[in-house]
Design a protein around this motif. Structure first.
Motif, PDB file in Angstrom:
ATOM      1  N   GLN A  38      10.435  -5.636  21.372  1.00  0.00           N
ATOM      2  CA  GLN A  38       9.414  -6.589  20.933  1.00  0.00           C
ATOM      3  C   GLN A  38       9.421  -7.833  21.814  1.00  0.00           C
ATOM      4  O   GLN A  38       8.377  -8.391  22.123  1.00  0.00           O
ATOM      5  N   ASP A  76       6.257  -9.302  24.357  1.00  0.00           N
ATOM      6  CA  ASP A  76       5.584 -10.538  23.981  1.00  0.00           C
ATOM      7  C   ASP A  76       5.589 -11.470  25.191  1.00  0.00           C
ATOM      8  O   ASP A  76       6.580 -12.118  25.496  1.00  0.00           O
ATOM      9  N   ASP A 136       6.389 -13.221   8.898  1.00  0.00           N
ATOM     10  CA  ASP A 136       5.505 -12.059   9.102  1.00  0.00           C
ATOM     11  C   ASP A 136       5.901 -10.846   8.274  1.00  0.00           C
ATOM     12  O   ASP A 136       5.236  -9.813   8.353  1.00  0.00           O
ATOM     13  N   GLY A 137       6.968 -10.949   7.478  1.00  0.00           N
ATOM     14  CA  GLY A 137       7.319  -9.844   6.588  1.00  0.00           C
ATOM     15  C   GLY A 137       8.422  -8.944   7.114  1.00  0.00           C
ATOM     16  O   GLY A 137       8.846  -8.027   6.422  1.00  0.00           O
ATOM     17  N   THR A 138       8.915  -9.229   8.345  1.00  0.00           N
ATOM     18  CA  THR A 138       9.994  -8.406   8.900  1.00  0.00           C
ATOM     19  C   THR A 138      11.195  -8.366   7.958  1.00  0.00           C
ATOM     20  O   THR A 138      11.708  -7.307   7.610  1.00  0.00           O
ATOM     21  N   LYS A 146      11.367  -9.245   4.788  1.00  0.00           N
ATOM     22  CA  LYS A 146      11.035  -8.691   3.483  1.00  0.00           C
ATOM     23  C   LYS A 146      11.056  -7.165   3.543  1.00  0.00           C
ATOM     24  O   LYS A 146      11.574  -6.500   2.661  1.00  0.00           O
ATOM     25  N   ARG A 147      10.477  -6.624   4.625  1.00  0.00           N
ATOM     26  CA  ARG A 147      10.459  -5.172   4.772  1.00  0.00           C
ATOM     27  C   ARG A 147      11.881  -4.631   4.874  1.00  0.00           C
ATOM     28  O   ARG A 147      12.229  -3.687   4.191  1.00  0.00           O
ATOM     29  N   LEU A 148      12.697  -5.241   5.729  1.00  0.00           N
ATOM     30  CA  LEU A 148      14.046  -4.737   5.941  1.00  0.00           C
ATOM     31  C   LEU A 148      14.871  -4.834   4.668  1.00  0.00           C
ATOM     32  O   LEU A 148      15.695  -3.982   4.384  1.00  0.00           O
ATOM     33  N   ARG A 149      14.625  -5.876   3.894  1.00  0.00           N
ATOM     34  CA  ARG A 149      15.403  -6.066   2.680  1.00  0.00           C
ATOM     35  C   ARG A 149      15.100  -4.984   1.654  1.00  0.00           C
ATOM     36  O   ARG A 149      15.904  -4.711   0.771  1.00  0.00           O
ATOM     37  N   GLY A 150      13.935  -4.358   1.765  1.00  0.00           N
ATOM     38  CA  GLY A 150      13.584  -3.269   0.862  1.00  0.00           C
ATOM     39  C   GLY A 150      14.124  -1.918   1.307  1.00  0.00           C
ATOM     40  O   GLY A 150      13.871  -0.919   0.662  1.00  0.00           O
ATOM     41  N   ARG A 164      10.185 -18.685   1.052  1.00  0.00           N
ATOM     42  CA  ARG A 164      10.108 -19.545  -0.128  1.00  0.00           C
ATOM     43  C   ARG A 164      11.365 -19.365  -0.973  1.00  0.00           C
ATOM     44  O   ARG A 164      12.006 -18.334  -0.937  1.00  0.00           O
TER      45      ARG A 164
END
Lengths: 261, 296
Positions: A15, A19, A83-85, A87-91, A259
């Motif tokens: 990544q 970029d 960007d949710g990276t 959050k996604r990994l935590r799931g 948050r």
């Protein structure tokens, strides 16, 4: 666990290199500054008779590591929260440690490449001779301590960034300010007011730059350092203490989400 | 091998412990003294497609995020696949799948790279290409996620949610931005997953989606469940009177009856003109709107 960390590191690197903004600003910016400073002030030499461009090359390695470790880590984490990276990994079943090791792998790879690039530039453009073999051992421990301390502080500071778009700007305030007072952009540091010199000496950048100057400059250049000595012991202690401070701050402040929940 | 084995063993043990996929009693979540979730009770059986409906700010997403382990609860008892999501570890996470609502990550990776990467965290993942095929993105396999449309981007989220072969799949407004054809294909996928025994918790704004997919559904309003049932019976919908309307001598006639059979028989016998005959019952949308209207 090892496979997950390596997989994270691989994806982080992919990544990063894709970029273009990150590659230009994080990676090539220190090199550009070195080229400018080195060319503008290059022909002058200091009291010790060492070309200014060589001093810049050595000092700029500290700036390079600040960019690839502190800024990459700090803005990367702020971005991953937004960007949710994260959050996604935590799931997923992936542990947090694998994520942080992955980031660490990215930072180490980038820092190595950055330093190699700056040294290459010093050698090719400014005729900087490579240091004797013994100095590389010193280089190795200063490099590792610098990267670890800067990365940990980057993680800690990322928690203060509320909006990832501002991360680069916020993180660059301490970075740029410290360049000016830590003997990277302005050398020797004895030109600074006494109190500013003392304040700068609290932070790791002065010691990183001083350590790298020891590695790449001839021994007689030490007359331009504060106290007229390289003080490698103090370099090790200050960077070590910052590693510990950074680790404690990380453990206290690390959070998965942007948050409070 | 050892890790996969212990994951499977943990799965078997909790199957014995609990027959329900989700059990929630008295769930509350308070932000600064305000109840976002004000006492929710919920049971979702294994293999069921359960849909949570409700307006924005009703507490749907908060509830789902507590069930996913993303948020802490203020009070209440929560069991998901037999474990408390607030304390469950990675073996539990290997058994659930989460489809995020608003993620924007991995823009510089290709679809295949990202699906394979996330799949690598699970003990027994689907092959990446199989997950991509299931969401109909095979043609975009090697495209960077950045270049996908909004609907395609959400389909990547779905692929990432199912790549670990979850026992329980959380779908939070999954079809936002889908074109009609993609939605239908997505519905087929959800039915296939449910047919294989996957439990599905779906939150959605689209009532036709809930009606097409859900075995049971609940309407959440102001942090509480105001109605629960099957799509046909929700909020007394099954018992509601049918509205029969036809034209007689140029005049529109309307009658409300519980069972329209007798009325229709009578009309046919009387030779009435039935070319404009309509029989309507309240749609799920009518029921839903009256439910959340009453709760406000």
């Amino acid at each position: 666990m090892i496979a997950m960390s390596l997989s994270r590191g691989h994806v982080e690197l992919l990544q990063f290199v894709r970029d273009r903004t990150a590659v230009v600003f994080t990676f090539f910016f220190p090199a550009l500054l070195l080229l400018l400073f080195g060319t503008i002030f290059g022909s002058e030499s200091t009291d010790s008779g060492v070309a200014v461009s060589r001093i810049f090359t050595a000092s700029m390695i500290a700036y390079g590591i600040l960019n690839t470790a502190f800024v990459t880590m700090g803005s990367g984490l702020a971005m991953d929260r937004e960007d949710g990276t994260l959050k996604r990994l935590r799931g997923t079943p992936m542990p947090a440690t694998a994520y942080l090791i992955g980031k660490g792998l990215l930072v180490f790879a980038l820092s190595l490449a950055e330093v190699a690039f700056l040294i290459l530039m010093g050698v090719l453009v400014f005729d900087m001779p490579l240091p004797p073999a013994g100095h590389w051992v010193t280089f190795a421990w200063i490099f590792v301590l610098s990267v670890v301390a800067c990365s940990l502080l980057g993680i800690a500071v990322s928690g203060l960034v509320k909006n990832a778009r501002n991360a680069g700007a916020i993180l660059n305030v301490p970075v740029v300010a410290l360049q000016f007072v830590s003997g990277v952009f302005i050398h020797p540091m004895s030109q600074l007011p006494d109190w500013l010199e003392k304040v700068a000496s609290i932070f790791p950048v002065r010691w990183m730059a001083q350590g790298f100057r020891y590695v790449f400059l001839p021994d007689e250049a030490k007359v331009t350092e504060i106290g007229g000595a390289w003080n490698l012991g103090t370099v090790a202690v200050v960077l070590g203490v910052w590693c510990v401070i950074g680790l404690v701050l990380c453990l206290v402040t690390f959070r998965w989400s942007g948050r409070d929940k | 091998m050892t890790a996969a084995w212990s994951f499977r063993r943990a799965a078997q043990q909790s199957t014995i412990r609990s027959m329900e996929a989700i059990e929630v009693t008295g769930l509350r979540k308070t932000y600064g003294g305000q109840d976002a979730v004000a006492g929710i009770d919920l049971v979702v059986a294994r293999g069921e497609i359960f849909s949570l409906l409700g307006p924005n700010g009703a507490g749907k997403t908060t509830t789902v995020e507590i069930l996913e382990g993303h948020r802490r609860r203020t009070a209440g008892d929560v069991r998901v696949l037999g474990e408390d999501p607030g304390t469950a570890g990675s073996a539990w996470r290997a058994r659930i799948g989460i489809v995020l609502q608003d993620a924007d990550d991995a823009a510089d990776l290709t679809v295949h790279e990202m699906v394979r990467h996330i799949g690598g965290f699970y003990p027994d993942p689907r092959p990446a290409d199989e997950a991509i095929e299931l969401v109909g993105l095979t043609a975009k396999r090697n495209s960077k996620i950045r270049t996908l449309s909004g609907g395609q981007r959400r389909r990547v989220d779905v692929a990432l949610g199912i790549v670990g072969r979850p026992e329980l799949l959380f779908l939070d407004e999954p079809t936002t931005g889908f074109d009609p054809e993609a939605r239908r294909r997505f519905w087929d996928l959800i039915r296939t997953l449910a047919g294989d025994g996957t439990t599905i918790l779906l939150t959605t704004h689209y009532l036709d989606e809930a009606e097409a997919l859900a075995d049971r559904l609940a309407v959440v309003s102001a942090g509480r469940i105001v109605a629960e049932g099957t799509p046909a019976t929700l909020g007394g919908r099954g018992a509601a009177e049918a509205r029969v309307s036809w034209t007689e001598n140029g005049v529109t006639r309307v009658e409300q009856v519980t069972d329209p059979s007798d009325l229709i028989r009578h009309l046919v016998a009387s030779g009435a003109d039935l070319s404009t005959l309509t029989i309507t019952r309240p749609t799920l949308e009518d029921t839903y709107l009256s439910l959340i209207g009453a709760a406000r």
